[in-house]
Design an enzyme around this catalytic site. Structure first.
Site, PDB file in Angstrom:
ATOM      1  N   LYS A  83       0.863  -1.182   0.000  1.00 34.63           N
ATOM      2  CA  LYS A  83       0.000   0.000   0.000  1.00 34.63           C
ATOM      3  C   LYS A  83       0.896   1.228   0.000  1.00 34.63           C
ATOM      4  CE  LYS A  83      -4.484   0.772   0.338  1.00 34.63           C
ATOM      5  NZ  LYS A  83      -5.618   0.005  -0.164  1.00 34.63           N
ATOM      6  N   GLY A 187     -25.855   1.387   2.531  1.00 39.04           N
ATOM      7  CA  GLY A 187     -24.960   2.098   1.609  1.00 39.04           C
ATOM      8  C   GLY A 187     -25.250   1.728   0.167  1.00 39.04           C
ATOM      9  N   GLY A 189     -23.867   3.161  -2.724  1.00 38.84           N
ATOM     10  CA  GLY A 189     -22.896   3.849  -3.573  1.00 38.84           C
ATOM     11  C   GLY A 189     -22.547   2.996  -4.778  1.00 38.84           C
ATOM     12  N   HIS A 190     -21.309   3.088  -5.227  1.00 44.93           N
ATOM     13  CA  HIS A 190     -20.882   2.371  -6.433  1.00 44.93           C
ATOM     14  C   HIS A 190     -21.155   0.874  -6.346  1.00 44.93           C
ATOM     15  CE1 HIS A 190     -18.336   6.027  -6.876  1.00 44.93           C
ATOM     16  NE2 HIS A 190     -18.782   5.890  -8.097  1.00 44.93           N
ATOM     17  N   VAL A 191     -20.895   0.295  -5.180  1.00 46.19           N
ATOM     18  CA  VAL A 191     -21.067  -1.154  -5.034  1.00 46.19           C
ATOM     19  C   VAL A 191     -22.497  -1.497  -4.608  1.00 46.19           C
ATOM     20  CG1 VAL A 191     -20.281  -3.223  -3.823  1.00 46.19           C
ATOM     21  CG2 VAL A 191     -18.620  -1.468  -4.458  1.00 46.19           C
TER      22      VAL A 191
HETATM   23  P1  NAD Z   1     -19.181   4.721  -2.171  1.00 44.15           P
HETATM   24  O1  NAD Z   1     -18.545   5.846  -1.456  1.00 44.15           O
HETATM   25  O2  NAD Z   1     -19.508   4.847  -3.626  1.00 44.15           O
HETATM   26  O3  NAD Z   1     -20.556   4.309  -1.430  1.00 44.15           O
HETATM   27  C1  NAD Z   1     -20.731   4.332  -0.055  1.00 44.15           C
HETATM   28  C2  NAD Z   1     -22.189   4.740   0.187  1.00 44.15           C
HETATM   29  O4  NAD Z   1     -22.451   4.617   1.578  1.00 44.15           O
HETATM   30  C3  NAD Z   1     -22.487   6.169  -0.219  1.00 44.15           C
HETATM   31  O5  NAD Z   1     -23.645   6.218  -1.030  1.00 44.15           O
HETATM   32  C4  NAD Z   1     -22.709   6.875   1.118  1.00 44.15           C
HETATM   33  O6  NAD Z   1     -23.641   7.952   1.039  1.00 44.15           O
HETATM   34  C5  NAD Z   1     -23.219   5.743   1.978  1.00 44.15           C
HETATM   35  N1  NAD Z   1     -23.039   5.945   3.417  1.00 44.15           N
HETATM   36  C6  NAD Z   1     -22.015   6.551   4.060  1.00 44.15           C
HETATM   37  N2  NAD Z   1     -22.236   6.554   5.389  1.00 44.15           N
HETATM   38  C7  NAD Z   1     -23.398   5.902   5.584  1.00 44.15           C
HETATM   39  C8  NAD Z   1     -24.159   5.576   6.738  1.00 44.15           C
HETATM   40  N3  NAD Z   1     -23.779   5.942   7.964  1.00 44.15           N
HETATM   41  N4  NAD Z   1     -25.314   4.903   6.584  1.00 44.15           N
HETATM   42  C9  NAD Z   1     -25.753   4.564   5.358  1.00 44.15           C
HETATM   43  N5  NAD Z   1     -25.073   4.847   4.225  1.00 44.15           N
HETATM   44  C10 NAD Z   1     -23.935   5.525   4.336  1.00 44.15           C
HETATM   45  O7  NAD Z   1     -18.234   3.455  -1.916  1.00 44.15           O
HETATM   46  P2  NAD Z   1     -18.224   2.070  -2.709  1.00 44.15           P
HETATM   47  O8  NAD Z   1     -17.179   2.123  -3.743  1.00 44.15           O
HETATM   48  O9  NAD Z   1     -19.626   1.689  -3.063  1.00 44.15           O
HETATM   49  O10 NAD Z   1     -17.688   1.095  -1.568  1.00 44.15           O
HETATM   50  C11 NAD Z   1     -18.527   0.709  -0.483  1.00 44.15           C
HETATM   51  C12 NAD Z   1     -17.709  -0.024   0.566  1.00 44.15           C
HETATM   52  O11 NAD Z   1     -17.081  -1.162  -0.027  1.00 44.15           O
HETATM   53  C13 NAD Z   1     -16.569   0.792   1.176  1.00 44.15           C
HETATM   54  O12 NAD Z   1     -16.377   0.383   2.499  1.00 44.15           O
HETATM   55  C14 NAD Z   1     -15.364   0.372   0.358  1.00 44.15           C
HETATM   56  O13 NAD Z   1     -14.155   0.521   1.083  1.00 44.15           O
HETATM   57  C15 NAD Z   1     -15.658  -1.088   0.125  1.00 44.15           C
HETATM   58  N6  NAD Z   1     -15.034  -1.644  -1.074  1.00 44.15           N
HETATM   59  C16 NAD Z   1     -15.258  -1.080  -2.285  1.00 44.15           C
HETATM   60  C17 NAD Z   1     -14.656  -1.609  -3.410  1.00 44.15           C
HETATM   61  C18 NAD Z   1     -14.893  -1.012  -4.777  1.00 44.15           C
HETATM   62  O14 NAD Z   1     -14.533  -1.650  -5.775  1.00 44.15           O
HETATM   63  N7  NAD Z   1     -15.477   0.169  -4.884  1.00 44.15           N
HETATM   64  C19 NAD Z   1     -13.810  -2.732  -3.306  1.00 44.15           C
HETATM   65  C20 NAD Z   1     -13.623  -3.329  -2.040  1.00 44.15           C
HETATM   66  C21 NAD Z   1     -14.244  -2.757  -0.936  1.00 44.15           C
END
Ligand code: NAD
Length: 351
Positions: A83, A187, A189-191
């Protein structure tokens, strides 16, 4: 007192290589940590964050780098864990000179560390760093998952892996297909939003929350989801809880509220403490270890850097199911928590 002792640091854990770099011209201050490269070059994101101290930056990079070794090993990658962190506020202190200097820093490790995107950096930032080194990954998408654009965003692959892993865990724990199964998603978001789409297609009933109301509205509109407020998401009467927002949410108070029999979601570091894995097991909850079920993204980044195919990427992500089943079987046989079994299996692979 030596505050910056590296070898004695509580997170050091036998790191192979820790490099500190300062570029006076651009003002870059950064650390690269390579935890273990027994299985191959260390792959891991580069994060830019306004750390309050160098000590905080060191702690973060060591902890994250170790996590990447375990994640890569369990994802079956010929890759180690590493990292990088850049100390600074990405909104106000990011300059192309700093990114180019970071590229040079990465290059000085001659491929021992391969960088990818993380918090505070974009794919374009990685491309700038790539002007100084070939050891950056995840910038040229070649292979697609579910016909989404291959643009370097690993979220579609992460979501697909979580979906596949969740389905397998439901079959194992509840002896059920997804149709009619109630899933709470924290949550969107993207995932999370992509996971919701996969689950809706299979007939799961969704309870969703987010701190952004527009994200909830989208899921209600498109996937007939039931809206839940962020503070009530632990209380809903569901079969599956899918954390897809932030880490450390599985703490004693929330665990006491959960009615779900399965926890399967994308968020990193879901357990506030490792020992809470046992608390979940004691409650009869099957917990899909986060770094195993959310490995679709790293598998995607790996495949984009080798000669593969859409099918090769997809097949590899689907192997998450086999890995989870092995964890559950061992956990049952040995009477230990799934997160501990996952750590043991990873250590067997990279040790
Ligand atoms: P993102 O930032 O696109 O989505 C996160 C979502 O969670 C957002 O819509 C945000 O508004 C919401 N959120 C934040 N605080 C909250 C709360 N207290 N209650 C409810 N919702 C809340 O992130 P992402 O890329 O979708 O990733 C989501 C999680 O998965 C993160 O923990 C990230 O580290 C992990 N992750 C993501 C990936 C990836 O490929 N993007 C890979 C491995 C792990």
């Amino acid at each position: 007192m030596n505050k910056m002792s590296v070898f004695e640091h509580s997170e050091f854990d036998g790191h192979e290589h820790v490099a500190f770099y300062q570029d006076k011209t651009s003002g870059l201050k950064a650390i690269i940590a390579v935890h273990n490269s027994n299985l191959g070059s260390a792959l891991g994101g580069c994060r830019m964050w306004p750390y309050a101290s160098d000590e905080e930056a060191l702690r973060d990079v060591l902890r994250l780098s170790k996590g990447m070794t375990y994640k890569a090993a369990m994802a079956g990658l010929k890759q180690g864990g590493g990292k990088a962190v850049i100390i600074g506020d990405p909104r106000t202190e990011k300059t192309s000179d700093k990114l180019l200097a970071m590229g040079k820093f990465i290059d000085s490790l001659s491929g021992k560390y391969i960088s990818a995107e993380d918090s505070g950096l974009t794919v374009d930032d990685l491309k700038t760093m790539g002007g100084q080194t070939e050891h950056v990954s995840g910038i040229h998408g070649k292979y697609h998952i579910n016909s989404e654009p291959a643009d370097g965003n690993p979220a579609p692959s992460t979501a697909y892996g979580v979906y596949v892993g969740l389905k397998t865990t439901v079959e194992y724990a509840l002896n059920s297909e997804l149709k009619g199964v109630k899933v709470a998603i924290q949550g969107l978001g993207h995932v999370g939003i992509r996971l919701a789409k996969h689950l809706h297609k299979q007939g799961a009933i969704l309870y969703v929350t987010d701190i952004r109301p527009e994200n909830i509205e989208k899921a209600v509109r498109e996937f007939s989801a039931i809206a839940v407020s962020p503070q009530n998401i632990y209380d809903v009467d569901v079969d599956v809880f899918a954390p897809c927002a932030m880490g450390a949410i599985l703490a004693a108070d929330n665990i006491a509220k959960l009615k779900a029999k399965v926890i399967a979601g994308a968020a990193n570091n879901q357990l506030a403490k490792e020992e809470f894995g046992q608390l979940l097991a004691d409650k009869g909850i099957i917990y899909a270890p986060d770094y195993v079920i959310n490995a679709g993204g790293i598998i995607d980044i790996y495949h984009q850097s080798i000669t593969s195919s859409d099918k090769g990427l997809r097949d590899h992500i689907e192997k998450i199911s086999e890995t989870l089943l092995e964890i559950y079987r061992r956990a049952q046989l040995q009477g230990i928590a799934t997160n501990i079994v996952a750590n043991q299996m990873a250590e067997e692979r990279f040790g």
